[in-house]
Write an enzyme that holds these catalytic residues in place. Structure first.
Site, PDB file in Angstrom:
ATOM      1  N   ARG A  15       0.844  -1.216   0.000  1.00  0.00           N
ATOM      2  CA  ARG A  15       0.000   0.000   0.000  1.00  0.00           C
ATOM      3  C   ARG A  15       0.872   1.257   0.000  1.00  0.00           C
ATOM      4  O   ARG A  15       1.019   1.918  -1.018  1.00  0.00           O
ATOM      5  CB  ARG A  15      -0.957  -0.037   1.213  1.00  0.00           C
ATOM      6  CG  ARG A  15      -2.075   0.990   1.160  1.00  0.00           C
ATOM      7  CD  ARG A  15      -1.661   2.393   1.567  1.00  0.00           C
ATOM      8  NE  ARG A  15      -1.109   2.495   2.915  1.00  0.00           N
ATOM      9  CZ  ARG A  15      -0.543   3.604   3.392  1.00  0.00           C
ATOM     10  NH1 ARG A  15      -0.452   4.692   2.640  1.00  0.00           N
ATOM     11  NH2 ARG A  15      -0.018   3.630   4.611  1.00  0.00           N
ATOM     12  N   ASP A  16       1.492   1.555   1.114  1.00  0.00           N
ATOM     13  CA  ASP A  16       2.330   2.761   1.196  1.00  0.00           C
ATOM     14  C   ASP A  16       3.463   2.672   0.170  1.00  0.00           C
ATOM     15  O   ASP A  16       3.832   3.661  -0.461  1.00  0.00           O
ATOM     16  CB  ASP A  16       2.912   2.875   2.614  1.00  0.00           C
ATOM     17  CG  ASP A  16       3.238   4.296   3.015  1.00  0.00           C
ATOM     18  OD1 ASP A  16       3.148   5.190   2.168  1.00  0.00           O
ATOM     19  OD2 ASP A  16       3.582   4.516   4.199  1.00  0.00           O
ATOM     20  N   HIS A 220       5.951   4.293  12.508  1.00  0.00           N
ATOM     21  CA  HIS A 220       5.840   4.215  11.038  1.00  0.00           C
ATOM     22  C   HIS A 220       6.801   5.262  10.471  1.00  0.00           C
ATOM     23  O   HIS A 220       6.442   6.411  10.263  1.00  0.00           O
ATOM     24  CB  HIS A 220       4.378   4.522  10.659  1.00  0.00           C
ATOM     25  CG  HIS A 220       4.101   4.536   9.189  1.00  0.00           C
ATOM     26  ND1 HIS A 220       3.379   3.546   8.555  1.00  0.00           N
ATOM     27  CD2 HIS A 220       4.404   5.432   8.222  1.00  0.00           C
ATOM     28  CE1 HIS A 220       3.260   3.828   7.278  1.00  0.00           C
ATOM     29  NE2 HIS A 220       3.869   4.966   7.039  1.00  0.00           N
ATOM     30  N   HIS A 222       9.613   6.790   7.856  1.00  0.00           N
ATOM     31  CA  HIS A 222      10.207   6.804   6.513  1.00  0.00           C
ATOM     32  C   HIS A 222      11.708   7.085   6.663  1.00  0.00           C
ATOM     33  O   HIS A 222      12.158   7.571   7.705  1.00  0.00           O
ATOM     34  CB  HIS A 222       9.515   7.853   5.643  1.00  0.00           C
ATOM     35  CG  HIS A 222       8.133   7.432   5.218  1.00  0.00           C
ATOM     36  ND1 HIS A 222       7.830   7.072   3.930  1.00  0.00           N
ATOM     37  CD2 HIS A 222       6.980   7.275   5.921  1.00  0.00           C
ATOM     38  CE1 HIS A 222       6.545   6.732   3.852  1.00  0.00           C
ATOM     39  NE2 HIS A 222       6.010   6.842   5.056  1.00  0.00           N
ATOM     40  N   CYS A 253       5.262   9.280  -0.302  1.00  0.00           N
ATOM     41  CA  CYS A 253       3.880   9.729  -0.134  1.00  0.00           C
ATOM     42  C   CYS A 253       3.536  10.692  -1.258  1.00  0.00           C
ATOM     43  O   CYS A 253       4.284  11.625  -1.524  1.00  0.00           O
ATOM     44  CB  CYS A 253       3.703  10.405   1.225  1.00  0.00           C
ATOM     45  SG  CYS A 253       2.045  11.046   1.446  1.00  0.00           S
ATOM     46  N   ASN A 262       9.272   3.914   3.164  1.00  0.00           N
ATOM     47  CA  ASN A 262       9.320   3.520   4.567  1.00  0.00           C
ATOM     48  C   ASN A 262      10.653   2.851   4.817  1.00  0.00           C
ATOM     49  O   ASN A 262      11.294   2.356   3.895  1.00  0.00           O
ATOM     50  CB  ASN A 262       8.237   2.488   4.862  1.00  0.00           C
ATOM     51  CG  ASN A 262       6.864   3.077   4.800  1.00  0.00           C
ATOM     52  OD1 ASN A 262       6.243   3.075   3.747  1.00  0.00           O
ATOM     53  ND2 ASN A 262       6.404   3.588   5.915  1.00  0.00           N
TER      54      ASN A 262
HETATM   55  C1  LIG Z   1     -10.232  11.441   1.171  1.00  0.00           C
HETATM   56  C2  LIG Z   1     -10.691  11.830  -0.214  1.00  0.00           C
HETATM   57  C3  LIG Z   1     -11.495  10.730  -0.824  1.00  0.00           C
HETATM   58  C4  LIG Z   1     -11.557  13.095  -0.086  1.00  0.00           C
HETATM   59  O1  LIG Z   1     -11.696  13.644  -1.375  1.00  0.00           O
HETATM   60  P1  LIG Z   1     -12.765  14.769  -1.681  1.00  0.00           P
HETATM   61  O2  LIG Z   1     -12.551  15.185  -3.107  1.00  0.00           O
HETATM   62  O3  LIG Z   1     -12.700  15.812  -0.624  1.00  0.00           O
HETATM   63  O4  LIG Z   1     -14.100  13.917  -1.486  1.00  0.00           O
HETATM   64  P2  LIG Z   1     -15.562  14.192  -1.860  1.00  0.00           P
HETATM   65  O5  LIG Z   1     -16.363  13.502  -0.801  1.00  0.00           O
HETATM   66  O6  LIG Z   1     -15.807  15.630  -2.158  1.00  0.00           O
HETATM   67  O7  LIG Z   1     -15.743  13.360  -3.248  1.00  0.00           O
HETATM   68  C5  LIG Z   1     -15.096  13.758  -4.446  1.00  0.00           C
HETATM   69  C6  LIG Z   1     -15.071  12.568  -5.393  1.00  0.00           C
HETATM   70  O8  LIG Z   1     -14.274  11.519  -4.833  1.00  0.00           O
HETATM   71  C7  LIG Z   1     -15.067  10.344  -4.699  1.00  0.00           C
HETATM   72  N1  LIG Z   1     -14.699   9.664  -3.457  1.00  0.00           N
HETATM   73  C8  LIG Z   1     -14.819  10.149  -2.203  1.00  0.00           C
HETATM   74  N2  LIG Z   1     -14.384   9.241  -1.336  1.00  0.00           N
HETATM   75  C9  LIG Z   1     -13.996   8.164  -2.049  1.00  0.00           C
HETATM   76  C10 LIG Z   1     -13.455   6.912  -1.683  1.00  0.00           C
HETATM   77  N3  LIG Z   1     -13.226   6.575  -0.414  1.00  0.00           N
HETATM   78  N4  LIG Z   1     -13.165   6.050  -2.659  1.00  0.00           N
HETATM   79  C11 LIG Z   1     -13.371   6.354  -3.946  1.00  0.00           C
HETATM   80  N5  LIG Z   1     -13.879   7.547  -4.370  1.00  0.00           N
HETATM   81  C12 LIG Z   1     -14.181   8.424  -3.405  1.00  0.00           C
HETATM   82  C13 LIG Z   1     -16.510  10.835  -4.667  1.00  0.00           C
HETATM   83  O9  LIG Z   1     -17.388   9.817  -5.062  1.00  0.00           O
HETATM   84  C14 LIG Z   1     -16.453  11.971  -5.660  1.00  0.00           C
HETATM   85  O10 LIG Z   1     -16.423  11.424  -6.963  1.00  0.00           O
HETATM   86  P3  LIG Z   1     -17.114  12.220  -8.208  1.00  0.00           P
HETATM   87  O11 LIG Z   1     -18.525  12.360  -7.809  1.00  0.00           O
HETATM   88  O12 LIG Z   1     -16.383  13.545  -8.277  1.00  0.00           O
HETATM   89  O13 LIG Z   1     -16.841  11.298  -9.366  1.00  0.00           O
HETATM   90  C15 LIG Z   1      -9.491  12.171  -1.114  1.00  0.00           C
HETATM   91  O14 LIG Z   1      -8.853  13.298  -0.588  1.00  0.00           O
HETATM   92  C16 LIG Z   1      -8.526  11.062  -1.271  1.00  0.00           C
HETATM   93  O15 LIG Z   1      -8.828  10.007  -1.808  1.00  0.00           O
HETATM   94  N6  LIG Z   1      -7.278  11.287  -0.828  1.00  0.00           N
HETATM   95  C17 LIG Z   1      -6.224  10.300  -0.966  1.00  0.00           C
HETATM   96  C18 LIG Z   1      -5.392  10.317   0.265  1.00  0.00           C
HETATM   97  C19 LIG Z   1      -4.372   9.221   0.217  1.00  0.00           C
HETATM   98  O16 LIG Z   1      -4.627   8.106  -0.179  1.00  0.00           O
HETATM   99  N7  LIG Z   1      -3.142   9.567   0.667  1.00  0.00           N
HETATM  100  C20 LIG Z   1      -2.088   8.609   0.796  1.00  0.00           C
HETATM  101  C21 LIG Z   1      -2.335   7.716   1.986  1.00  0.00           C
HETATM  102  S1  LIG Z   1      -1.931   8.499   3.548  1.00  0.00           S
HETATM  103  C22 LIG Z   1      -0.292   8.135   3.755  1.00  0.00           C
HETATM  104  O17 LIG Z   1       0.337   7.603   2.884  1.00  0.00           O
HETATM  105  C23 LIG Z   1       0.353   8.432   5.084  1.00  0.00           C
HETATM  106  C24 LIG Z   1       0.507   7.189   5.949  1.00  0.00           C
HETATM  107  C25 LIG Z   1      -0.839   6.597   6.332  1.00  0.00           C
HETATM  108  O18 LIG Z   1       1.219   6.170   5.249  1.00  0.00           O
HETATM  109  C26 LIG Z   1       1.270   7.534   7.236  1.00  0.00           C
HETATM  110  C27 LIG Z   1       2.523   8.391   7.011  1.00  0.00           C
HETATM  111  O19 LIG Z   1       3.490   7.915   6.408  1.00  0.00           O
HETATM  112  O20 LIG Z   1       2.482   9.537   7.426  1.00  0.00           O
END
Ligand SMILES: CC(C)(COP(=O)([O-])OP(=O)([O-])OC[C@H]1O[C@@H](n2cnc3c(N)ncnc32)[C@H](O)[C@@H]1OP(=O)([O-])[O-])[C@@H](O)C(=O)NCCC(=O)NCCSC(=O)C[C@@](C)(O)CC(=O)[O-]
Length: 313
Positions: A15-16, A220, A222, A253, A262
């Site tokens: 995933r990450d 966690h 990196h 990220c 990581n």
């Molecule tokens: C959170 C949202 C979805 C908000 O995104 P948004 O644009 O604010 O959401 P929305 O509710 O306004 O919806 C907009 C569109 O997204 C769709 N949508 C809404 N929710 C979903 C969903 N769950 N799955 C699929 N589609 C979704 C929704 O249906 C709509 O589609 P449209 O009508 O425009 O076609 C967006 O910002 C997003 O997907 N962000 C991705 C964040 C991400 O994956 N980041 C990387 C992971 S975090 C990380 O790596 C850090 C970590 C965990 O490892 C720890 C560390 O290292 O620090």
């Protein structure tokens, strides 16, 4: 010194590790990676992310991945791991109800919500403030728990933010406390851009563990600045017994420019084995998997231990 006798590794490479790959990785390759990781004895593999495919295209096949894992677990209910005969937990990220509902349809047994200790990172990563994210997560956690699904919480930017720089440990502690209060069984502390150093990591952990017991915290880290193993040693000394890592050091990220992967799982295992700490993971098998996935992706193996072990074969 309070080093733990055992450490649980949460393998986040699928995933990450993969979420930031610019070239699409075939679903079959991801599934083969997950199978190999499980076969090396890893009891917890984070496998997918139910996020918007427009935001993170690489995770668009979350449904296929989790359905395939559910079906193969059903075929062999006591185990997915063919060599170790131990059950593996396959978890997925779910940032909101839409993600959770999709994950539940795929039979996911554990999910994770992911927040941040930095306002700017929260906006860039999940398009809302910290307070809004916590409001969004509360029903996700409640619904998941009612469905019998465990929930893990993440806090990003615990040792620094790509947009704001220094982050006060009190901010980390506050978000961690909320995630625990909601019902997350564990809170994983992410040094998202790998800027931490050992004393800083200890200091942050001291403050967070006043709000969440150390037994419910995970590290966690990196490895962007090459400090991850030193930081892990420091927090192990404080009693951390859960470490997130990524095979071959895969990753980065999408919302933290320049962040490298990581800490490599192979490097963590080598460190832990040297300290006599049990993990239940077969280092040689994991090193072969790291070598295999690096070749598949056409990128150098990010694990120093993996490189050394493969060179000596
Ligand atoms: C959170 C949202 C979805 C908000 O995104 P948004 O644009 O604010 O959401 P929305 O509710 O306004 O919806 C907009 C569109 O997204 C769709 N949508 C809404 N929710 C979903 C969903 N769950 N799955 C699929 N589609 C979704 C929704 O249906 C709509 O589609 P449209 O009508 O425009 O076609 C967006 O910002 C997003 O997907 N962000 C991705 C964040 C991400 O994956 N980041 C990387 C992971 S975090 C990380 O790596 C850090 C970590 C965990 O490892 C720890 C560390 O290292 O620090």
């Amino acid at each position: 010194m309070h080093f733990p006798r055992k450490v649980r590794i949460v393998e986040v490479g699928a995933r990450d590790g993969l979420q930031n790959e610019s070239v699409p990785v075939a679903t079959a390759t991801k599934l083969e990676l997950i199978r190999r990781l499980s076969d090396s004895g890893l009891a917890h593999v984070e496998a997918a992310s139910f996020v918007s495919p427009r935001w993170v295209p690489q995770m668009a096949d979350h449904r296929e991945i989790m359905l395939a894992l559910r079906d193969s677990s059903a075929e062999s209910p006591t185990t997915m791991s063919t060599t170790t005969k131990s059950a593996t937990t396959y978890s997925a990220l779910t940032p909101n109800m839409k993600g959770l509902e999709a994950a539940l349809e795929c039979g996911v047994r554990e999910v994770a919500v992911f927040g941040s200790a930095s306002e700017s990172f929260s906006q860039r990563n999940i398009n809302c403030s910290i307070a809004e994210s916590l409001e969004r997560f509360a029903p996700v956690v409640e619904h998941a728990l009612k469905a019998g699904v465990r929930v893990r919480g993440y806090v990003s930017c615990v040792l620094g933010c790509p947009y704001e720089g220094e982050i006060a440990p009190a901010e980390v502690a506050a978000v961690a406390r909320e995630l625990k209060a909601m019902g997350c069984y564990e809170v994983s502390l992410g040094d998202t851009i790998g800027v931490g150093t050992p004393l800083k990591a200890k200091h942050m952990l001291e403050q967070v563990s006043r709000e969440v017991p150390i037994t419910q915290l995970a590290a966690h880290f990196h490895d962007t600045y090459g400090q991850a193993l030193a930081n892990l040693y420091a927090v192990l000394e404080e009693g951390i017994a859960v470490i997130d890592s990524s095979v071959a050091g895969l990753g980065g990220c999408p919302y933290a420019k320049g962040a490298s992967g990581n800490v490599a799982s192979e490097d963590v295992l080598y460190l832990l084995e040297g300290m006599g700490i049990e993990t239940g993971v077969d280092l040689a098998a994991l090193a072969r998997t790291g070598d295999w996935i690096s070749r598949e992706l056409g990128r150098p193996n990010g694990s120093r231990v993996g490189q050394a072990l493969m060179a000596s074969c």
